[in-house]
Scaffold this active site. Structure first.
Site, PDB file in Angstrom:
ATOM      1  N   HIS A   7       1.002  -1.212  -0.049  1.00  0.00           N
ATOM      2  CA  HIS A   7      -0.059  -0.005   0.064  1.00  0.00           C
ATOM      3  C   HIS A   7       0.824   1.182   0.006  1.00  0.00           C
ATOM      4  CE1 HIS A   7       0.360  -0.858   4.328  1.00  0.00           C
ATOM      5  NE2 HIS A   7       0.730   0.417   4.449  1.00  0.00           N
ATOM      6  N   HIS A  79       4.055   7.266   3.758  1.00  0.00           N
ATOM      7  CA  HIS A  79       5.039   5.982   3.398  1.00  0.00           C
ATOM      8  C   HIS A  79       4.529   5.084   2.438  1.00  0.00           C
ATOM      9  CE1 HIS A  79       2.188   4.155   6.736  1.00  0.00           C
ATOM     10  NE2 HIS A  79       2.411   3.039   6.044  1.00  0.00           N
ATOM     11  N   GLU A 130       7.595   0.958   4.974  1.00  0.00           N
ATOM     12  CA  GLU A 130       6.864   0.047   6.007  1.00  0.00           C
ATOM     13  C   GLU A 130       7.396  -1.377   5.370  1.00  0.00           C
ATOM     14  OE1 GLU A 130       3.056   0.152   6.286  1.00  0.00           O
ATOM     15  OE2 GLU A 130       2.744  -1.249   7.934  1.00  0.00           O
TER      16      GLU A 130
HETATM   17 CO    CO Z   1       1.160   1.372   6.142  1.00  0.00          CO
END
Ligand code: CO
Length: 134
Positions: A7, A79, A130
């Site tokens: 994502h 992120h 991440e």
């Molecule tokens: Co995230």
């Protein structure tokens, strides 16, 4: 080592309004809002055919995204999340290469109830990364 883009996360000042933008204006499929107290955020996931967008709103008094929102009052890209097959092996390889892992370096369960880690943006082209166990 990194796999799929799981994502892209966007911090927003108003999660209800942001969800409406993605659902009604952009015509996307959106999840229910989910509070994640351990991460200091409430999330909504937008499903796209090839990846997801994570909308993030601060939750609680010491949310890790509060400072970001103070600097970017309209919100902004926060992120990127990449999948890895083995998050501890990925961490060890990155630490050996000199990269900085945020927090205590131990994976915490993230928005999909899978272990996640965050990597310092200064080590990755100015982008907070991440990693999520695939
Ligand atoms: Co995230």
């Amino acid at each position: 080592m990194i796999g799929k883009l799981n994502h892209v996360a966007i911090v927003v000042p108003d999660l209800t309004a942001a969800t409406a933008v993605y659902r009604d204006t952009l015509g996307a499929k959106v999840s229910a809002a989910t509070p994640l107290p351990a991460h200091g955020v409430t999330t909504v996931f937008v499903s796209l055919p090839n990846t997801k967008i994570e909308l993030l709103e601060p939750l609680g008094d010491d949310s890790p995204i509060a400072a970001f929102l103070a600097r970017n009052p309209s919100g902004g890209m926060h992120h990127l999340c990449y999948e890895v097959d083995d998050i501890r092996a990925a961490r060890d390889r990155l630490v050996a290469a000199g990269a900085r892992v945020l927090g205590n370096g131990e994976p915490k369960n993230g928005a999909h109830d899978r272990p996640v880690l965050f990597l310092h943006p200064k080590d990755f082209c100015g982008t907070l990364i991440e990693l999520e166990q695939a």
